[in-house]
Design a protein around this motif. Sequence first.
Motif, mmCIF file in Angstrom:
data_model
loop_
_atom_site.group_PDB
_atom_site.id
_atom_site.type_symbol
_atom_site.label_atom_id
_atom_site.label_comp_id
_atom_site.label_asym_id
_atom_site.label_seq_id
_atom_site.Cartn_x
_atom_site.Cartn_y
_atom_site.Cartn_z
ATOM 1 N N UNK A 178 0.822 -1.221 0.000
ATOM 2 C CA UNK A 178 0.000 0.000 0.000
ATOM 3 C C UNK A 178 0.850 1.264 0.000
ATOM 4 N N UNK A 179 2.125 1.128 0.345
ATOM 5 C CA UNK A 179 3.038 2.272 0.272
ATOM 6 C C UNK A 179 3.618 2.437 -1.128
ATOM 7 N N UNK A 180 3.292 1.523 -2.027
ATOM 8 C CA UNK A 180 3.840 1.563 -3.378
ATOM 9 C C UNK A 180 2.784 2.070 -4.348
ATOM 10 N N UNK A 181 2.200 1.180 -5.147
ATOM 11 C CA UNK A 181 1.203 1.598 -6.134
ATOM 12 C C UNK A 181 -0.030 0.705 -6.024
ATOM 13 N N UNK A 182 -1.124 1.117 -6.646
ATOM 14 C CA UNK A 182 -2.339 0.309 -6.675
ATOM 15 C C UNK A 182 -2.088 -1.013 -7.390
ATOM 16 N N UNK A 183 -1.199 -0.996 -8.361
ATOM 17 C CA UNK A 183 -0.859 -2.212 -9.089
ATOM 18 C C UNK A 183 -0.284 -3.259 -8.136
ATOM 19 N N UNK A 184 0.621 -2.840 -7.249
ATOM 20 C CA UNK A 184 1.215 -3.786 -6.305
ATOM 21 C C UNK A 184 0.167 -4.338 -5.345
ATOM 22 N N UNK A 185 -0.825 -3.526 -4.989
ATOM 23 C CA UNK A 185 -1.866 -3.968 -4.055
ATOM 24 C C UNK A 185 -2.781 -4.996 -4.709
ATOM 25 N N UNK A 186 -3.220 -4.709 -5.930
ATOM 26 C CA UNK A 186 -4.227 -5.571 -6.566
ATOM 27 C C UNK A 186 -3.622 -6.762 -7.290
ATOM 28 N N UNK A 187 -2.374 -6.659 -7.746
ATOM 29 C CA UNK A 187 -1.781 -7.711 -8.562
ATOM 30 C C UNK A 187 -1.024 -8.752 -7.744
ATOM 31 N N UNK A 188 -0.552 -8.396 -6.566
ATOM 32 C CA UNK A 188 0.268 -9.316 -5.771
ATOM 33 C C UNK A 188 -0.583 -10.445 -5.213
ATOM 34 N N UNK A 189 -0.009 -11.644 -5.249
ATOM 35 C CA UNK A 189 -0.711 -12.831 -4.736
ATOM 36 C C UNK A 189 -0.069 -13.350 -3.456
ATOM 37 N N UNK A 190 1.270 -13.412 -3.439
ATOM 38 C CA UNK A 190 2.025 -13.850 -2.260
ATOM 39 C C UNK A 190 3.275 -12.995 -2.160
ATOM 40 N N UNK A 191 4.023 -13.180 -1.082
ATOM 41 C CA UNK A 191 5.274 -12.453 -0.891
ATOM 42 C C UNK A 191 6.383 -13.452 -0.577
ATOM 43 N N UNK A 192 7.606 -12.964 -0.698
ATOM 44 C CA UNK A 192 8.785 -13.734 -0.287
ATOM 45 C C UNK A 192 9.495 -12.908 0.774
ATOM 46 N N UNK A 193 9.630 -13.456 1.978
ATOM 47 C CA UNK A 193 10.262 -12.750 3.094
ATOM 48 C C UNK A 193 11.518 -13.513 3.495
#
Length: 350
Positions: A89-104
């Motif tokens: 949410x600190x990036x772009x709307x694309x990152x919010x809606x397009x992301x499915x999982x993360x790698x930590x």
Amino acid sequence: MIFSVMASGTTCRLLQRRLSSTVAAATATRPSMAELRGRRSEVFGREQARQRALYPRIEKIEVQLHGPGLDGTTLIMNKGLSTPLSCAKHLTEFHVTDSAVAMVDGELWSLHRPLTRSCSLSLHSFRDADPALVNQAYWRSCASLLGQVMETSFKDDFLVELLSAPELPVTSGAFCHDVVLDPQLDSWLPTEESLRSLSRGAQQLIHQNLVWEPLEVAPPVALEVFSHSRFKQEEVEKMAAESPQGNVTLYRCGDHVLLSAGPLVARTGLCNQYEVTAVHSLGSGPGGLQRRVQGLSLPLQLQAHHTVWRKLRARAEKQVGVPVAPEASPPPPDAPTPISDPTPSATPSV
């Protein structure tokens, strides 16, 4: 002789009434599926609140972002509160809606799982150059959604025992979930309309765009969640024994709580084309007649032409190649006739 026959008939009717009363009493005392879902969700919410209370004071952590256009970006987030989705949410709307999982720190991570330390983070979607891990998480999520559909699509007085959702590669052509339906439904024969009804149930959950909320818990909490399911309790013990930390991960989707062997995608709205394709009998098991429900789906970012979809669906109808229980013995000659409509009008009609 006539008196004997009449007495016999009267005795038979009395026994039938007593049996009916016993069955009715057992049905009245056992919790309904709605009550079970409510209890499981309540325990989940209580444990979630307890874990959040472990961070009464806000501590800051550094999250190093990686990915196209993000290398070198650092976010200051809140320990135990912020999630990968919070970072998106600190990036772009694309990152919010397009992301499915993360790698930590190299570990596959749910978008809704809180970050508890300074770490490196990358967001992943179905558009990745190598989406293998995302696809597997999606397949696992679709199987979880299938279990939720099976648990909620029948009339509330029919109990549905969810067994396991076998981990299958996407190349298997179908995801699946094993179930044991109420014994009253042993003679139920799914029709094409039944499958369409189950598919509509899945689409309703997809349109609600429900979040898959993760929660890592100790085995006693998971055992309390699934206190009415002997099979799930055994699954909890097995997963805990295989976990390095000895914990298990629960997910909540609406009021449905489930166990998962790996991360799920962020929300049901990431699913697009979704069909329940088949219900195969696996034969008798410890809990009763076991069935394998199969499905096929494509994510929102990927769509197939209807001709391609028909070919994929035909493949997904075939029973997937995973270990199955022994075949059930043939039904006796006086077996009950098939049940045609075990579902209420307010829910998808199966």
